[in-house]
Write a protein that holds these residues in place. Structure first.
Motif, PDB file in Angstrom:
ATOM      1  N   THR A 136     -36.148 -42.305  -8.039  1.00 60.06           N
ATOM      2  CA  THR A 136     -37.564 -42.154  -7.739  1.00 60.06           C
ATOM      3  C   THR A 136     -38.369 -42.157  -9.029  1.00 60.06           C
ATOM      4  OG1 THR A 136     -37.051 -40.819  -5.805  1.00 60.06           O
ATOM      5  CG2 THR A 136     -39.305 -40.691  -6.659  1.00 60.06           C
ATOM      6  N   VAL A 137     -39.389 -43.041  -9.092  1.00 60.58           N
ATOM      7  CA  VAL A 137     -40.300 -43.049 -10.237  1.00 60.58           C
ATOM      8  C   VAL A 137     -41.724 -42.894  -9.719  1.00 60.58           C
ATOM      9  CG1 VAL A 137     -38.804 -44.464 -11.667  1.00 60.58           C
ATOM     10  CG2 VAL A 137     -40.472 -45.584 -10.198  1.00 60.58           C
ATOM     11  N   THR A 138     -42.628 -42.590 -10.619  1.00 56.23           N
ATOM     12  CA  THR A 138     -44.020 -42.367 -10.250  1.00 56.23           C
ATOM     13  C   THR A 138     -44.598 -43.565  -9.521  1.00 56.23           C
ATOM     14  OG1 THR A 138     -44.221 -41.034 -12.238  1.00 56.23           O
ATOM     15  CG2 THR A 138     -46.256 -41.687 -11.162  1.00 56.23           C
ATOM     16  N   LYS A 139     -45.375 -43.334  -8.467  1.00 52.71           N
ATOM     17  CA  LYS A 139     -45.994 -44.410  -7.704  1.00 52.71           C
ATOM     18  C   LYS A 139     -47.468 -44.538  -8.083  1.00 52.71           C
ATOM     19  CE  LYS A 139     -42.897 -43.827  -3.752  1.00 52.71           C
ATOM     20  NZ  LYS A 139     -42.799 -43.554  -2.312  1.00 52.71           N
ATOM     21  N   GLY A 140     -48.047 -45.655  -7.678  1.00 54.66           N
ATOM     22  CA  GLY A 140     -49.475 -45.822  -7.852  1.00 54.66           C
ATOM     23  C   GLY A 140     -49.890 -46.464  -9.146  1.00 54.66           C
ATOM     24  N   VAL A 141     -48.951 -46.996  -9.914  1.00 50.82           N
ATOM     25  CA  VAL A 141     -49.293 -47.619 -11.189  1.00 50.82           C
ATOM     26  C   VAL A 141     -50.036 -48.928 -10.942  1.00 50.82           C
ATOM     27  CG1 VAL A 141     -47.127 -48.878 -11.357  1.00 50.82           C
ATOM     28  CG2 VAL A 141     -48.368 -48.324 -13.433  1.00 50.82           C
ATOM     29  N   ASP A 142     -51.036 -49.229 -11.776  1.00 52.04           N
ATOM     30  CA  ASP A 142     -51.735 -50.508 -11.633  1.00 52.04           C
ATOM     31  C   ASP A 142     -51.175 -51.500 -12.646  1.00 52.04           C
ATOM     32  OD1 ASP A 142     -52.955 -50.071 -14.126  1.00 52.04           O
ATOM     33  OD2 ASP A 142     -54.681 -49.091 -13.215  1.00 52.04           O
ATOM     34  N   SER A 143     -51.623 -52.756 -12.534  1.00 52.96           N
ATOM     35  CA  SER A 143     -51.027 -53.826 -13.337  1.00 52.96           C
ATOM     36  C   SER A 143     -51.250 -53.624 -14.816  1.00 52.96           C
ATOM     37  CB  SER A 143     -51.608 -55.182 -12.914  1.00 52.96           C
ATOM     38  OG  SER A 143     -53.011 -55.195 -13.086  1.00 52.96           O
ATOM     39  N   THR A 144     -52.342 -52.966 -15.223  1.00 56.94           N
ATOM     40  CA  THR A 144     -52.606 -52.781 -16.643  1.00 56.94           C
ATOM     41  C   THR A 144     -51.631 -51.812 -17.287  1.00 56.94           C
ATOM     42  OG1 THR A 144     -54.182 -51.005 -16.180  1.00 56.94           O
ATOM     43  CG2 THR A 144     -55.067 -53.239 -16.342  1.00 56.94           C
ATOM     44  N   ALA A 145     -50.969 -51.013 -16.484  1.00 52.90           N
ATOM     45  CA  ALA A 145     -50.005 -50.046 -17.015  1.00 52.90           C
ATOM     46  C   ALA A 145     -48.582 -50.557 -16.946  1.00 52.90           C
ATOM     47  CB  ALA A 145     -50.123 -48.728 -16.251  1.00 52.90           C
ATOM     48  N   ALA A 146     -48.387 -51.829 -16.579  1.00 57.26           N
ATOM     49  CA  ALA A 146     -47.047 -52.343 -16.298  1.00 57.26           C
ATOM     50  C   ALA A 146     -46.107 -52.200 -17.478  1.00 57.26           C
ATOM     51  CB  ALA A 146     -47.131 -53.810 -15.870  1.00 57.26           C
ATOM     52  N   SER A 147     -46.565 -52.516 -18.675  1.00 57.49           N
ATOM     53  CA  SER A 147     -45.675 -52.465 -19.844  1.00 57.49           C
ATOM     54  C   SER A 147     -45.184 -51.054 -20.104  1.00 57.49           C
ATOM     55  CB  SER A 147     -46.397 -53.012 -21.073  1.00 57.49           C
ATOM     56  OG  SER A 147     -46.694 -54.370 -20.898  1.00 57.49           O
ATOM     57  N   ASN A 148     -46.112 -50.090 -20.137  1.00 59.19           N
ATOM     58  CA  ASN A 148     -45.707 -48.709 -20.375  1.00 59.19           C
ATOM     59  C   ASN A 148     -44.837 -48.185 -19.249  1.00 59.19           C
ATOM     60  OD1 ASN A 148     -47.108 -48.578 -22.778  1.00 59.19           O
ATOM     61  ND2 ASN A 148     -48.969 -47.767 -21.830  1.00 59.19           N
ATOM     62  N   CYS A 166     -33.211 -54.301 -21.945  1.00 57.47           N
ATOM     63  CA  CYS A 166     -34.090 -55.205 -22.676  1.00 57.47           C
ATOM     64  C   CYS A 166     -35.193 -55.667 -21.732  1.00 57.47           C
ATOM     65  CB  CYS A 166     -33.312 -56.400 -23.211  1.00 57.47           C
ATOM     66  SG  CYS A 166     -34.339 -57.637 -24.031  1.00 57.47           S
ATOM     67  N   ILE A 167     -36.436 -55.299 -22.041  1.00 57.49           N
ATOM     68  CA  ILE A 167     -37.595 -55.727 -21.267  1.00 57.49           C
ATOM     69  C   ILE A 167     -38.203 -56.931 -21.982  1.00 57.49           C
ATOM     70  CG2 ILE A 167     -39.764 -55.031 -20.197  1.00 57.49           C
ATOM     71  CD1 ILE A 167     -38.949 -52.097 -20.943  1.00 57.49           C
ATOM     72  N   SER A 168     -38.170 -58.079 -21.339  1.00 52.00           N
ATOM     73  CA  SER A 168     -38.738 -59.287 -21.932  1.00 52.00           C
ATOM     74  C   SER A 168     -40.233 -59.373 -21.660  1.00 52.00           C
ATOM     75  CB  SER A 168     -38.055 -60.539 -21.363  1.00 52.00           C
ATOM     76  OG  SER A 168     -36.723 -60.599 -21.776  1.00 52.00           O
ATOM     77  N   GLY A 169     -40.957 -59.876 -22.632  1.00 51.57           N
ATOM     78  CA  GLY A 169     -42.385 -60.059 -22.471  1.00 51.57           C
ATOM     79  C   GLY A 169     -42.987 -60.576 -23.764  1.00 51.57           C
ATOM     80  N   GLU A 170     -44.293 -60.464 -23.880  1.00 50.67           N
ATOM     81  CA  GLU A 170     -44.950 -60.875 -25.123  1.00 50.67           C
ATOM     82  C   GLU A 170     -44.330 -60.135 -26.305  1.00 50.67           C
ATOM     83  OE1 GLU A 170     -49.448 -61.099 -27.093  1.00 50.67           O
ATOM     84  OE2 GLU A 170     -49.179 -60.540 -24.980  1.00 50.67           O
ATOM     85  N   THR A 171     -44.043 -58.850 -26.091  1.00 50.13           N
ATOM     86  CA  THR A 171     -43.203 -58.074 -27.001  1.00 50.13           C
ATOM     87  C   THR A 171     -41.937 -57.707 -26.249  1.00 50.13           C
ATOM     88  OG1 THR A 171     -45.083 -57.140 -28.220  1.00 50.13           O
ATOM     89  CG2 THR A 171     -42.997 -55.957 -28.347  1.00 50.13           C
ATOM     90  N   ASP A 172     -40.781 -58.062 -26.800  1.00 50.87           N
ATOM     91  CA  ASP A 172     -39.512 -57.682 -26.189  1.00 50.87           C
ATOM     92  C   ASP A 172     -39.180 -56.256 -26.625  1.00 50.87           C
ATOM     93  OD1 ASP A 172     -39.117 -60.262 -25.066  1.00 50.87           O
ATOM     94  OD2 ASP A 172     -38.401 -60.975 -27.007  1.00 50.87           O
ATOM     95  N   ILE A 173     -38.835 -55.413 -25.670  1.00 53.09           N
ATOM     96  CA  ILE A 173     -38.524 -54.017 -25.960  1.00 53.09           C
ATOM     97  C   ILE A 173     -37.068 -53.754 -25.570  1.00 53.09           C
ATOM     98  CG2 ILE A 173     -39.108 -51.610 -25.489  1.00 53.09           C
ATOM     99  CD1 ILE A 173     -41.918 -52.623 -24.672  1.00 53.09           C
TER     100      ILE A 173
END
Length: 267
Positions: A136-148, A166-173
């Motif tokens: 279970t993780v927090t619900k209700g996140v919007d798209s602007t918070a996706a990376s965090n 490994c999270i791929s994206g503009e910055t790989d984390i």
């Protein structure tokens, strides 16, 4: 030793040892990922038959499981491969393509996670969905918070399965239990070539097949692809030529190119 030097030595190690990487991947990207592995110096094999999976994994350095074009037969192949890799202590990578899209996909992913993937690589939405599938993780996140939010979800997976995410994206984390690595290489045009994320997963498979430090090996693989993409874009007119030029750059990239373009942060 500097981080740049360490990661370049891992690029060289893959070229020298040519690890055999057993891929159970999707129809769309088989050719792309096989060529990426060959260009980087690894040896790909694509085998899915239940009757030979155990034998193949016995001789492989690592295993890549990508659920992109999932069906019932291949799902059994993947579960058998993951179980065998876990039993034989072979490193393996899970690419949870389309996590959250269907209950069948999520069910197979839940089962695969029980066999302790060494690395999980996906985009932010896939990592978030994968964490939701298993806890279970927090619900209700919007798209602007996706990376965090993806970082939060990734940390849950790291803690629950003792894996590297490994999270791929503009910055790989890249997250492990003891460190966070951010890689800021790559180019937006790479998103217009199908399967480059899958190629990243395959390259991670090659690197963790020979690297002692699996998080560092993951970082080396992601850095190599990102830098090669940046350099290949300069010679490309669009996504078609980029695909060809990227394979060439994976093959002929130099130490100077790699170290001069690497953008990485470790905490």
């Amino acid at each position: 030793m500097t981080m740049e030097k360490n990661l370049w030595e891992q690029v060289q190690l893959v070229r020298q040892k040519s690890p055999l990487v057993h891929n159970i991947t999707n129809y769309v990207v088989m050719n792309n990922t096989a060529n990426a592995l060959l260009a980087a110096g690894a040896s790909p094999i694509m085998a899915h038959a239940h009757s030979e999976i155990k034998d193949m994994i016995n001789i492989a350095h690592s295993v890549v499981i990508n659920i992109g074009t999932l069906d019932e037969y291949w799902a059994e192949s993947m579960l058998l491969a993951a179980e065998t890799a876990d039993t034989l202590h072979k490193p393996w990578v899970l690419d949870p393509v389309g996590a959250g899209a269907t209950s069948f996909r999520d069910q197979i992913l839940h089962q695969l996670l029980q066999f302790h993937p060494t690395v999980i690589r996906g985009n932010a939405s896939e990592i978030i969905a994968l964490a939701k599938t298993n806890t279970t993780v927090t619900k209700g996140v919007d798209s602007t918070a996706a990376s965090n939010y993806a970082v939060e979800a990734a940390q849950i997976l790291v803690n629950q399965y003792n894996t590297i995410v490994c999270i791929s994206g503009e910055t790989d984390i890249i997250l492990s239990r003891d460190q966070s690595i951010q890689i800021k290489n790559g180019h937006a045009l790479m998103t217009k070539v199908t399967g480059l994320g899958c190629s990243a997963t395959a390259l991670i498979g090659a690197f963790i097949g020979v690297a002692e430090d699996k998080a560092s090996g993951t970082a080396a693989a992601m850095s190599l692809l990102g830098i090669a993409g940046e350099l290949a874009v300069r010679e490309s007119k669009g996504p078609g030529s980029l695909q060809v030029n990227l394979i060439d750059k994976l093959y002929n990239i130099t130490e100077e190119e790699f170290t001069n373009h690497l953008e990485i942060e470790i905490s």
